[in-house]
Design a protein around this motif. Structure first.
Motif, short mmCIF file in Angstrom:
data_model
loop_
_atom_site.label_atom_id
_atom_site.label_comp_id
_atom_site.label_asym_id
_atom_site.label_seq_id
_atom_site.Cartn_x
_atom_site.Cartn_y
_atom_site.Cartn_z
N HIS A 1 32.02 119.41 -15.11
CA HIS A 1 32.26 118.28 -14.20
C HIS A 1 33.72 118.21 -13.78
CE1 HIS A 1 28.34 116.01 -14.25
NE2 HIS A 1 28.14 117.04 -15.05
N ARG A 2 34.63 118.53 -14.69
CA ARG A 2 36.06 118.55 -14.33
C ARG A 2 36.35 119.70 -13.37
NH1 ARG A 2 40.28 116.59 -18.90
NH2 ARG A 2 39.11 114.79 -19.64
N ALA A 3 35.73 120.85 -13.59
CA ALA A 3 35.91 121.98 -12.67
C ALA A 3 35.42 121.60 -11.27
CB ALA A 3 35.18 123.21 -13.20
N HIS A 4 34.29 120.92 -11.22
CA HIS A 4 33.73 120.49 -9.93
C HIS A 4 34.66 119.50 -9.24
CE1 HIS A 4 30.87 118.25 -7.31
NE2 HIS A 4 30.50 119.49 -7.03
N ARG A 5 35.14 118.50 -10.00
CA ARG A 5 36.07 117.51 -9.42
C ARG A 5 37.37 118.17 -8.97
NH1 ARG A 5 34.36 114.24 -13.80
NH2 ARG A 5 36.30 114.67 -14.91
N SER A 6 37.77 119.25 -9.63
CA SER A 6 38.99 119.96 -9.26
C SER A 6 38.79 120.86 -8.05
CB SER A 6 39.48 120.81 -10.44
OG SER A 6 39.84 119.97 -11.52
N GLY A 7 37.54 120.96 -7.57
CA GLY A 7 37.27 121.76 -6.39
C GLY A 7 37.19 123.25 -6.63
N LEU A 8 36.99 123.66 -7.89
CA LEU A 8 36.89 125.10 -8.18
C LEU A 8 35.61 125.66 -7.57
CD1 LEU A 8 38.26 125.16 -11.82
CD2 LEU A 8 39.46 125.64 -9.69
N ALA A 9 35.63 126.94 -7.23
CA ALA A 9 34.56 127.57 -6.44
C ALA A 9 33.20 127.53 -7.12
CB ALA A 9 34.94 129.00 -6.09
N GLY A 10 33.13 127.71 -8.44
CA GLY A 10 31.84 127.71 -9.10
C GLY A 10 31.97 127.75 -10.61
N ALA A 11 30.98 127.20 -11.29
CA ALA A 11 30.96 127.18 -12.75
C ALA A 11 29.52 127.26 -13.23
CB ALA A 11 31.62 125.93 -13.29
N SER A 12 29.30 127.98 -14.31
CA SER A 12 27.98 128.08 -14.93
C SER A 12 28.14 128.05 -16.44
CB SER A 12 27.27 129.39 -14.53
OG SER A 12 27.02 129.41 -13.15
N VAL A 13 27.11 127.56 -17.13
CA VAL A 13 27.09 127.51 -18.59
C VAL A 13 25.98 128.43 -19.08
CG1 VAL A 13 26.78 126.04 -20.61
CG2 VAL A 13 27.92 125.13 -18.57
N PHE A 14 26.32 129.25 -20.07
CA PHE A 14 25.35 130.19 -20.65
C PHE A 14 25.24 129.91 -22.14
CE2 PHE A 14 27.28 132.15 -16.97
CZ PHE A 14 26.18 132.56 -16.25
N ARG A 15 24.00 129.75 -22.61
CA ARG A 15 23.75 129.50 -24.03
C ARG A 15 23.47 130.83 -24.71
NH1 ARG A 15 18.54 126.70 -26.59
NH2 ARG A 15 19.47 125.89 -28.50
N GLY A 16 24.21 131.11 -25.76
CA GLY A 16 24.02 132.35 -26.50
C GLY A 16 22.85 132.26 -27.47
N ILE A 17 22.31 133.40 -27.82
CA ILE A 17 21.23 133.42 -28.81
C ILE A 17 21.73 133.78 -30.19
CG2 ILE A 17 19.41 133.82 -27.14
CD1 ILE A 17 19.47 136.78 -27.94
N GLU A 18 22.94 134.33 -30.24
CA GLU A 18 23.53 134.67 -31.53
C GLU A 18 25.00 134.97 -31.34
OE1 GLU A 18 21.98 136.84 -35.49
OE2 GLU A 18 21.63 137.94 -33.64
N GLY A 19 25.82 134.65 -32.33
CA GLY A 19 27.23 134.97 -32.24
C GLY A 19 28.01 134.39 -33.40
N TYR A 20 29.30 134.75 -33.47
CA TYR A 20 30.21 134.17 -34.45
C TYR A 20 31.60 134.18 -33.84
CZ TYR A 20 31.91 138.82 -35.73
OH TYR A 20 32.46 140.08 -35.69
N GLY A 21 32.45 133.35 -34.40
CA GLY A 21 33.82 133.26 -33.91
C GLY A 21 34.79 133.26 -35.07
N ALA A 22 35.84 132.46 -34.95
CA ALA A 22 36.92 132.44 -35.94
C ALA A 22 36.42 132.08 -37.34
CB ALA A 22 38.01 131.47 -35.50
N SER A 23 35.37 131.28 -37.42
CA SER A 23 34.85 130.87 -38.73
C SER A 23 34.11 131.99 -39.45
CB SER A 23 33.89 129.69 -38.58
OG SER A 23 32.67 130.11 -37.97
#
Length: 124
Positions: free
Chosen positions: A31-53
Motif C-alpha cells: 500500500h505504501r508502494a502504491h501511494r508512492s506511485g511506484l510502477a508495480g508491486a506483487s507479493v509471493f508466498r513461499g512454500i519453504e525457506g529459512y533465513g537468519a534464524s
C-alpha cells in the motif's frame, strides 16, 4: 507513461506473520508502494525457506508452519526505488532487502482487466 527499459527490482523477504499495526506487513509495504506511485508491486508466498534464524519454515502438512516466507517484489526506476527505501527502514526491522538492476521489456496490462489489478504497470 509505462515503465520500459532500465529499472530496479526491489525484493523484500519477510515472514508471513510479520505485522505492522495489527495488519500484515506485506500489505502495508504494498500500500505504501502504491501511494508512492511506484510502477508495480506483487507479493509471493513461499512454500519453504529459512533465513537468519536458520529455522526452516515449510507448508508441508506434517510441519504445519504458520510463518511461511513472503517476498514482496517492487519494480520502478532506480531513483524512485531508492526514494522508497527510507520507508522500509521504518517497516522492516528484520528480513532481507535486495536491489537488482533489470530491464522492463513488455509492460502489458491484463487482458480485459481493470488498471491497477494483478500487479500490472499503470500509466503515470
Amino acid at each position: 507513461m509505462r515503465l520500459t527499459g532500465p529499472a530496479v527490482r526491489l525484493t523484500i523477504f519477510i515472514g508471513e506473520c510479520d505485522v505492522w499495526h495489527h495488519k500484515p506487513l506485506f500489505t502495508e509495504i504494498v500500500h505504501r508502494a502504491h501511494r508512492s506511485g511506484l510502477a508495480g508491486a506483487s507479493v509471493f508466498r513461499g512454500i519453504e525457506g529459512y533465513g537468519a534464524s536458520a529455522l526452516i519454515h515449510t507448508s508441508r502438512l506434517l510441519s504445519l508452519s504458520e510463518d511461511l516466507p513472503v517476498a514482496i517484489v517492487i519494480i520502478d526506476t532506480e531513483e524512485r526505488i531508492r526514494g522508497f527505501l527510507p520507508q522500509l527502514d521504518e517497516l522492516v526491522p528484520e528480513g532481507l532487502v535486495i536491489l537488482d538492476h533489470c530491464e522492463v521489456l513488455l509492460p502489458r496490462p491484463p487482458a480485459g482487466g481493470a488498471p491497477g489489478v494483478g500487479g500490472d504497470t499503470e500509466d503515470r
